[in-house]
Design a protein around this motif. Sequence first.
Motif, PDB file in Angstrom:
ATOM      1  N   GLY A 114       6.867   1.290   6.957  1.00 27.80           N
ATOM      2  CA  GLY A 114       6.870   2.066   6.195  1.00 27.80           C
ATOM      3  C   GLY A 114       8.229   2.608   5.670  1.00 27.80           C
ATOM      4  N   THR A 115       8.385   2.787   4.038  1.00 26.42           N
ATOM      5  CA  THR A 115       9.567   3.205   3.569  1.00 26.42           C
ATOM      6  C   THR A 115       9.335   4.614   2.687  1.00 26.42           C
ATOM      7  OG1 THR A 115      11.706   2.644   2.298  1.00 26.42           O
ATOM      8  CG2 THR A 115       9.801   1.517   1.704  1.00 26.42           C
ATOM      9  N   PHE A 122       0.837  -1.156  -0.076  1.00 23.49           N
ATOM     10  CA  PHE A 122      -0.047   0.095  -0.060  1.00 23.49           C
ATOM     11  C   PHE A 122       0.757   1.089   0.009  1.00 23.49           C
ATOM     12  CE2 PHE A 122      -4.391  -1.586   0.995  1.00 23.49           C
ATOM     13  CZ  PHE A 122      -3.997  -2.967   1.221  1.00 23.49           C
ATOM     14  N   ARG A 123       0.201   2.558  -0.469  1.00 20.12           N
ATOM     15  CA  ARG A 123       1.140   3.745   0.128  1.00 20.12           C
ATOM     16  C   ARG A 123       0.196   4.841   0.276  1.00 20.12           C
ATOM     17  NH1 ARG A 123       2.068   5.098  -6.509  1.00 20.12           N
ATOM     18  NH2 ARG A 123      -0.042   5.940  -7.053  1.00 20.12           N
ATOM     19  N   THR A 140       5.161   9.441  -5.402  1.00 12.33           N
ATOM     20  CA  THR A 140       5.843   9.790  -4.214  1.00 12.33           C
ATOM     21  C   THR A 140       4.897   9.440  -3.136  1.00 12.33           C
ATOM     22  OG1 THR A 140       7.186  11.515  -5.025  1.00 12.33           O
ATOM     23  CG2 THR A 140       6.576  11.798  -2.716  1.00 12.33           C
ATOM     24  N   ALA A 141       5.171   8.917  -2.225  1.00  8.56           N
ATOM     25  CA  ALA A 141       4.513   8.420  -0.831  1.00  8.56           C
ATOM     26  C   ALA A 141       5.231   7.762   0.158  1.00  8.56           C
ATOM     27  CB  ALA A 141       3.318   7.832  -1.350  1.00  8.56           C
ATOM     28  N   ILE A 142       4.757   7.402   1.335  1.00  8.16           N
ATOM     29  CA  ILE A 142       5.307   6.156   2.091  1.00  8.16           C
ATOM     30  C   ILE A 142       4.539   4.779   1.689  1.00  8.16           C
ATOM     31  CG2 ILE A 142       5.633   5.116   4.480  1.00  8.16           C
ATOM     32  CD1 ILE A 142       5.176   8.075   5.336  1.00  8.16           C
ATOM     33  N   TYR A 143       5.402   3.946   1.501  1.00  6.64           N
ATOM     34  CA  TYR A 143       5.117   2.629   1.038  1.00  6.64           C
ATOM     35  C   TYR A 143       5.069   1.649   2.071  1.00  6.64           C
ATOM     36  CZ  TYR A 143       4.698   4.226  -3.822  1.00  6.64           C
ATOM     37  OH  TYR A 143       4.483   4.761  -4.914  1.00  6.64           O
ATOM     38  N   TYR A 144       4.164   0.715   2.436  1.00  3.43           N
ATOM     39  CA  TYR A 144       3.777  -0.139   3.457  1.00  3.43           C
ATOM     40  C   TYR A 144       3.625  -1.482   2.939  1.00  3.43           C
ATOM     41  CZ  TYR A 144       2.831   3.956   6.128  1.00  3.43           C
ATOM     42  OH  TYR A 144       2.841   5.126   6.934  1.00  3.43           O
TER      43      TYR A 144
END
Length: 125
Positions: free
Chosen positions: A118-119, A37-38, A91-95
């Motif tokens: 998250g990364t 997910f993001r 662009t986002a935090i990816y989980y």
Amino acid sequence: QVQLIESGGGLVQAGGSLRLSCTASGRSFRNYAMGWFRQAPGKEREFQAAIAWSGGTTAYADSVKGRFTISRDNAKNTVYLRMNSLKPEDTAIYYCAGDTSGTYLPRRIDAYDYWGQGTQVTVSS
């Protein structure tokens, strides 16, 4: 203690590629679906990709279909997300997430019961 730890995020130019990894510890996820997910700033967390326990079946959000590839190595208890042709809107935090309920290729956030921290992925224009 069960942990999902993501890595591989970073800063990349538009059109570039990244490969995210998510390694599980504390239990094996080899029999369960995994997903990515993001969450972008000010937006809700959204489904990107899911993979069945065997790795033979996958599902993608329309926005990333053809650019992102999810895969897994059950021997390493690791799931990957290869991201090509990246765009600034990626662009986002990816989980990464694990679903131990047995749902087939889950897309809903509430289907997953384990989550990584998250990364960050940042795509510059």
